[in-house]
Scaffold this active site. Structure first.
Site, PDB file in Angstrom:
ATOM      1  CE  LYS A  83      -3.810   2.158   2.615  1.00 16.40           C
ATOM      2  NZ  LYS A  83      -4.735   2.041   3.770  1.00 16.40           N
ATOM      3  CB  SER A 166      -8.085   3.982   2.873  1.00 15.12           C
ATOM      4  OG  SER A 166      -7.211   3.318   3.772  1.00 15.12           O
ATOM      5  CB  SER A 190      -8.236   1.012   5.715  1.00 13.42           C
ATOM      6  OG  SER A 190      -8.970   2.189   5.550  1.00 13.42           O
TER       7      SER A 190
HETATM    8  N1  GLN Z   1     -13.101   4.490   6.423  1.00  8.13           N
HETATM    9  C1  GLN Z   1     -12.397   4.927   7.578  1.00  8.13           C
HETATM   10  C2  GLN Z   1     -11.991   6.376   7.406  1.00  8.13           C
HETATM   11  O1  GLN Z   1     -12.367   6.948   6.461  1.00  8.13           O
HETATM   12  C3  GLN Z   1     -11.220   4.050   7.860  1.00  8.13           C
HETATM   13  C4  GLN Z   1      -9.972   4.418   7.122  1.00  8.13           C
HETATM   14  C5  GLN Z   1      -8.774   3.606   7.522  1.00  8.13           C
HETATM   15  O2  GLN Z   1      -8.874   2.590   8.205  1.00  8.13           O
HETATM   16  N2  GLN Z   1      -7.607   4.053   7.083  1.00  8.13           N
HETATM   17  O3  GLN Z   1     -11.299   6.940   8.179  1.00  8.13           O
END
Ligand code: GLN
Length: 499
Positions: A83, A166, A190
């Site tokens: 990532k 994400s 995420s």
């Molecule tokens: N969807 C969550 C957010 O927008 C989680 C994002 C994450 O785990 N990086 O913050």
């Protein structure tokens, strides 16, 4: 090319690839070329933000040499991709933001170095929401390899739908067979949510198990690295090498020895108590997701586990608490991007303050700016007590509820996402996106290990994931449960038609 000899290297799991490499049935270079060719064929998915064939092949050649010399690590020649929030020396790192476009780190993140030490070869960097803020991978602000402009990553099961986020690039790459595995990060879901939406397996370990050194910070008290692969067995293998203490470079790293998470995979789950939080099955859970999750739970009953009704009474508060605390931490973490030391700097400005303002206004995307503003607001004098402090208190109560639940059960299970993957562009207001994180946030706020395991298919044939949440340090137990489900079902082996 390898494809004439063996068409299915991309159908082969990490453990089996490592065995084939060790037996010299395939070379690391050959394998890297096979996956790079697949990534090229499927550029339209938008999964990769950086590929550097020469850099990958140089790593692969080194692994072939180590294999020939008998000095190879346990995962010598296994390809994977990272990532783009993990800094890497061999590839640019952007966190999918214009702020870091073209940035190259002078060092590797600890987890990248750990996997390289075990012998893994990097295929490149994977797309994500900008600075890992989002749940659909629509906010990547950097163009993916082969595409002219920044685009949402596409779900390999249906290219008109999101892969989740994400870590959408990681999930899409693994689901489409562009990489046998990928690293990812999970701040509020995420790893689990994109794994669920793309029909693959993903695990986030206990907070502190994986080093955060070299992971671009979003919300430091929540950020945790982990892995995605097709199977729980592959995740166990990779996680064993990814985790480990890094006390000098990460102040929240746990002083625990590395653990072989593959050891308990086959263990019996007879008599294990699986807690089912009733709040995870209330209104808001789509019927197709509910049906798939319940069918998976039935499998566990057949395997001898007992389902126990439990309550996590503050589940509803997880969303407001997380969306106060994570922007607060983000506003602080992202203050380092000021145009002075690194990152984008505006071309024209009148003075220092103007330079800060212009650089940040130009290079941060809309969602990132929204979170910086919310975070600054909740930390400001006069609002700190009402929002930030209150959210911290509730975070503790949510964590206590989970500990209370673990007096009645060994593991908690439920859905990952309230729905299957939705069409690209469907969630335009931020609030509806935030609400979709409800089931993943409690484990994040409590720092608990949690994973997503393929549990079946819902509407439009889209994958559904089952979430497993363990108490601190219970990764091996989660992987054991996931592996047992994967021995009884074949959902994790199904492939999207396009792959
Ligand atoms: N969807 C969550 C957010 O927008 C989680 C994002 C994450 O785990 N990086 O913050």
């Amino acid at each position: 090319m390898s494809t004439t000899q063996h068409t299915a290297w991309h159908e082969t799991g990490v453990g089996a690839l490592a065995d084939s490499l060790r037996r010299r049935e395939v070379g690391a270079v050959e394998l890297a070329q096979h996956f790079l060719a697949r990534a090229r064929q499927q550029q339209a998915l938008g999964a990769f933000l950086a590929i550097d064939e020469e850099a990958t092949l140089a790593q692969a050649r080194a692994q072939d040499a180590a294999l020939a010399a008998g000095t190879a690590g346990p995962l010598a020649g296994v390809p994977l991709a990272h990532k783009d929030v993990f800094v890497t020396r061999d590839f640019p790192t952007t966190a999918a933001s214009q702020m870091l476009a073209g940035y190259r780190s002078p060092f590797d993140a600890t987890i990248v170095a750990n996997l390289a030490q075990a012998g893994c070869v990097s295929l490149g960097k994977l797309s994500c929401d900008e600075f890992a803020m989002g749940g659909d991978n629509e906010s990547a602000a950097v163009a993916a390899v082969g595409l002219d402009s920044p685009q949402p990553v596409r779900n390999p099961w249906d290219a008109t739908r999101v892969p989740g986020g994400s870590s959408g690039g990681s999930a899409a790459a693994v689901a489409a067979g562009l990489a046998p595995a990928a690293t990812a990060s999970d701040t509020g879901g995420s790893i689990r949510q994109p794994a669920s939406l793309c029909g693959i397996t993903g695990i986030k370990p206990t907070y502190g198990r994986a080093s955060r050194y070299g992971m671009i910070a979003y919300a430091s008290s929540l950020d945790q690295a982990g892995v995605m692969a097709r199977s729980a067995a592959d995740c166990a293998l990779l996680l064993s090498h990814l985790c480990g203490p890094d006390l000098e470079r990460d102040s929240t790293s746990l002083d625990l020895p590395t653990e072989d998470f593959t050891r308990g995979l086959d263990g019996s789950i007879e008599g294990l108590r699986i807690g089912i939080p009733r709040e995870f099955f209330a209104d808001g859970l789509a019927p197709d997701v509910r049906a798939a999750v319940q069918a998976a739970l039935k499998e566990y009953e057949k395997l001898g586990a007992a389902l126990v009704d439990i309550s996590l009474p503050r589940t509803d508060l997880a969303v407001p608490v997380y969306y106060i605390l994570s922007p607060a931490e983000a506003s602080s973490n992202l203050s380092r991007f000021d145009g002075v030391r690194y990152g984008h700097r505006a071309a024209q400005y009148s003075d220092l303050l103007d330079m800060y303002k212009k650089s940040r206004s130009e290079a941060f995307g809309e969602e990132v700016k929204r979170r910086i503003m919310i975070g600054t607001y909740v930390l400001s004098e006069g609002y700190y007590d009402a929002y930030y402090l209150q959210a911290q208190r509730l975070r503790r109560m949510i964590a206590d509820d989970l500990q209370q639940a673990f007096t009645r059960c060994d593991v908690i299970a439920g859905p990952v996402s309230p729905t299957v993957a939705w069409p690209i562009g469907a969630k335009t207001d931020p609030l509806s996106a935030y609400l979709a994180d409800i089931y993943t946030l409690p484990a994040s706020l409590a720092g608990l290990p949690a994973m997503s395991v393929p549990a079946g298919f819902g509407d439009a044939g889209m994958p559904v994931g089952l979430q497993l949440i363990g108490n601190h340090f219970a990764e091996a137990r989660l992987l054991n449960l996931a592996h047992r489900l994967q021995q009884a079902t074949d959902f994790h082996q199904r492939r999207p038609a396009a792959a």
